[in-house]
Each structure stands twice: as structure tokens, then as C-alpha cells.
Write a protein that holds these residues in place. Structure first.
Motif, PDB file in Angstrom:
ATOM      1  N   ILE A  95       8.028  -1.599  -6.178  1.00 52.12           N
ATOM      2  CA  ILE A  95       7.227  -0.387  -6.296  1.00 52.12           C
ATOM      3  C   ILE A  95       6.491  -0.631  -7.559  1.00 52.12           C
ATOM      4  CG2 ILE A  95       7.318   1.896  -6.529  1.00 52.12           C
ATOM      5  CD1 ILE A  95       9.855   1.930  -4.807  1.00 52.12           C
ATOM      6  N   LEU A  96       7.156  -0.989  -8.691  1.00 52.41           N
ATOM      7  CA  LEU A  96       6.245  -0.934  -9.937  1.00 52.41           C
ATOM      8  C   LEU A  96       5.240  -1.931  -9.883  1.00 52.41           C
ATOM      9  CD1 LEU A  96       9.016  -0.307 -12.633  1.00 52.41           C
ATOM     10  CD2 LEU A  96       7.540   1.300 -11.742  1.00 52.41           C
ATOM     11  N   SER A  97       5.498  -3.327  -9.202  1.00 51.88           N
ATOM     12  CA  SER A  97       4.569  -4.212  -9.194  1.00 51.88           C
ATOM     13  C   SER A  97       3.295  -3.982  -8.248  1.00 51.88           C
ATOM     14  CB  SER A  97       5.242  -5.438  -8.552  1.00 51.88           C
ATOM     15  OG  SER A  97       4.220  -6.416  -8.464  1.00 51.88           O
ATOM     16  N   ALA A  98       3.657  -3.186  -7.401  1.00 51.93           N
ATOM     17  CA  ALA A  98       2.722  -2.731  -6.437  1.00 51.93           C
ATOM     18  C   ALA A  98       1.577  -1.529  -7.027  1.00 51.93           C
ATOM     19  CB  ALA A  98       2.966  -2.063  -4.948  1.00 51.93           C
ATOM     20  N   GLN A  99       2.254  -0.796  -7.962  1.00 50.18           N
ATOM     21  CA  GLN A  99       1.637   0.236  -8.909  1.00 50.18           C
ATOM     22  C   GLN A  99       0.843  -0.255 -10.149  1.00 50.18           C
ATOM     23  OE1 GLN A  99       4.546   3.592  -9.472  1.00 50.18           O
ATOM     24  NE2 GLN A  99       4.518   3.963  -7.285  1.00 50.18           N
ATOM     25  N   GLY A 100       1.250  -1.719 -10.373  1.00 52.67           N
ATOM     26  CA  GLY A 100       0.534  -2.383 -11.378  1.00 52.67           C
ATOM     27  C   GLY A 100       1.175  -2.111 -12.684  1.00 52.67           C
ATOM     28  N   THR A 101       2.234  -1.681 -12.758  1.00 50.26           N
ATOM     29  CA  THR A 101       2.878  -0.943 -14.036  1.00 50.26           C
ATOM     30  C   THR A 101       4.031  -1.968 -14.429  1.00 50.26           C
ATOM     31  OG1 THR A 101       4.215   0.472 -12.861  1.00 50.26           O
ATOM     32  CG2 THR A 101       2.128   1.290 -13.638  1.00 50.26           C
ATOM     33  N   ALA A 104       0.925  -1.116  -0.014  1.00 54.31           N
ATOM     34  CA  ALA A 104       0.151   0.101   0.005  1.00 54.31           C
ATOM     35  C   ALA A 104       0.777   1.353  -0.040  1.00 54.31           C
ATOM     36  CB  ALA A 104      -0.872  -0.031   1.227  1.00 54.31           C
ATOM     37  N   ARG A 105       2.065   1.288   0.640  1.00 50.34           N
ATOM     38  CA  ARG A 105       2.871   2.140   0.793  1.00 50.34           C
ATOM     39  C   ARG A 105       3.486   2.603  -0.761  1.00 50.34           C
ATOM     40  NH1 ARG A 105       4.587   4.220   5.780  1.00 50.34           N
ATOM     41  NH2 ARG A 105       3.640   3.027   7.615  1.00 50.34           N
ATOM     42  N   ALA A 106       3.965   1.395  -1.397  1.00 45.35           N
ATOM     43  CA  ALA A 106       4.530   1.607  -2.463  1.00 45.35           C
ATOM     44  C   ALA A 106       3.652   2.094  -3.783  1.00 45.35           C
ATOM     45  CB  ALA A 106       5.085   0.019  -3.142  1.00 45.35           C
ATOM     46  N   LYS A 107       2.415   1.990  -3.470  1.00 45.54           N
ATOM     47  CA  LYS A 107       1.333   2.479  -4.496  1.00 45.54           C
ATOM     48  C   LYS A 107       1.481   4.158  -4.674  1.00 45.54           C
ATOM     49  CE  LYS A 107      -1.864  -1.173  -4.273  1.00 45.54           C
ATOM     50  NZ  LYS A 107      -3.300  -1.668  -4.054  1.00 45.54           N
TER      51      LYS A 107
END
Length: 193
Positions: A161-167, A5-8
Motif C-alpha cells: 500500500i505505501l509503495s503504491a501511494q509513493g510514501t 491503483a486500488r492501493a492508492k
């Protein structure tokens, strides 16, 4: 709040250098003038990861206490936006970065491995420690990478981070796209040769 959640929310990613982007060893080679030449080893996985992170919209930089021409050359190769050397109190550089980027500290991720990194890691939105970090640092980290510093920890942080952001997958495919001019020049370093 979970690390994912923080990484998003992360917009800016800052790395320490020694022990994070390197394995922490510092080689000093005697020069003919009586001064030493400093050499460090960097992980190519981290370099490609920095390109992926930038393509994914992250603004990326480094803060280190040491002054090193080797680090300056590598930072130039990686096209890092923020490069702060000689920083005994890293929050000073962080505050400057926050002012330049107009973000809050909750949108900043910091990757550190030793006690000098604690002041930033205690305040930032996402604190990441490499697998080889000191116990005090791991204890406050929101995420500990599977790999050690100098062996892909930087790439682990970016992938997380990119995984958490879905990118992450989209950025990987963009990197692999032969027609993408951004990808073609994303991580072409010359080592100042």
C-alpha cells in the motif's frame, strides 16, 4: 482496476488475526484452575510494518471472530486504532469503522485468509490474502502477499500500500531518523509485562 491503483486510495487497513497476523496455530496451555490459557505467535516484521503504516497515514485495526487476551495485549502493544473481537459477521464491525472514519468502503483494505473474511473482501476497495490463504479467498483477492500469515504477510500488505501511494521510502527514512520522536515510540511494545 489494478491492485496498485486500488492501493492508492486506501486510508484504513484492517487485518484478520489468525492465519494473517499469526500462522493460524492456537496453543492452549492448561491452567491450574482447569481453564486454558491461549497463546499465539506474532511476527515482529508485521509489528514494525504497522508502525510504518501508521507513520504513513494509515489507520489500522483488527477484526477477529475469536476472543483472546493474547490478541488484546498485542493490539495494545501495536497501538491499533480499531480492535474488534468476537465478530461472527465482520461487516458489522466494518460498517462501524466506516461510520467512525467517514470514509467509503473503496478506501478500506482488508487482509483475510479464510471464508469468514469473504463478505468484507468482496466489498472493500483492496482485498489482500496472505500466501497461505484458502483457495476461495485467493480467488477474489486483488493482491496475494509473497509471505504467509504469521511470517510477514501483514508487512507485505503495508509495504504494498505505501509503495503504491509513493510514501514507503519516505516513511522508512522517517522511521530511521534518530531525531524523530514519532519513530522512537512507534512500536515500543511491552507485552503487558
Amino acid at each position: 482496476m489494478t491492485a496498485e491503483a486500488r492501493a492508492k486510495n486506501i486510508k484504513v487497513l484492517i487485518f484478520d488475526v489468525d492465519g494473517v497476523l499469526t500462522d493460524g496455530q492456537i496453543f492452549v496451555i492448561p491452567g491450574s484452575d482447569g481453564h486454558g490459557i491461549e497463546a499465539k505467535g506474532f511476527c515482529a516484521h508485521d509489528g514494525l510494518g504497522i508502525s510504518l503504516g501508521r507513520m504513513g497515514g494509515l489507520r489500522i485495526g483488527i477484526i477477529t471472530k475469536r476472543q483472546s487476551r493474547t490478541v488484546a495485549i498485542r493490539a495494545n502493544d501495536l497501538k491499533l486504532e480499531f480492535v474488534y473481537q468476537g465478530q461472527a459477521h465482520k461487516m458489522d464491525a466494518i460498517n462501524e469503522i466506516l461510520a467512525k472514519t467517514h470514509i467509503g468502503i473503496s478506501q478500506l483494505c482488508y487482509v483475510g485468509d479464510d471464508i469468514i473474511d469473504l463478505p468484507v473482501m468482496r466489498q472493500c476497495g483492496l482485498a489482500i490474502a496472505p500466501a497461505n490463504a484458502r483457495a476461495e479467498v485467493k480467488a477474489i483477492a486483488h493482491y496475494v502477499t509473497p509471505n504467509r500469515g504469521g511470517f510477514g504477510a501483514g508487512r507485505d500488505a503495508i509495504d504494498f500500500i505505501l509503495s503504491a501511494q509513493g510514501t514507503l521510502q519516505k516513511v522508512v527514512e522517517q522511521y530511521l531518523d534518530e531525531s524523530s520522536s514519532n519513530a522512537a515510540t512507534a512500536d515500543v511494545g511491552v507485552g503487558n509485562m
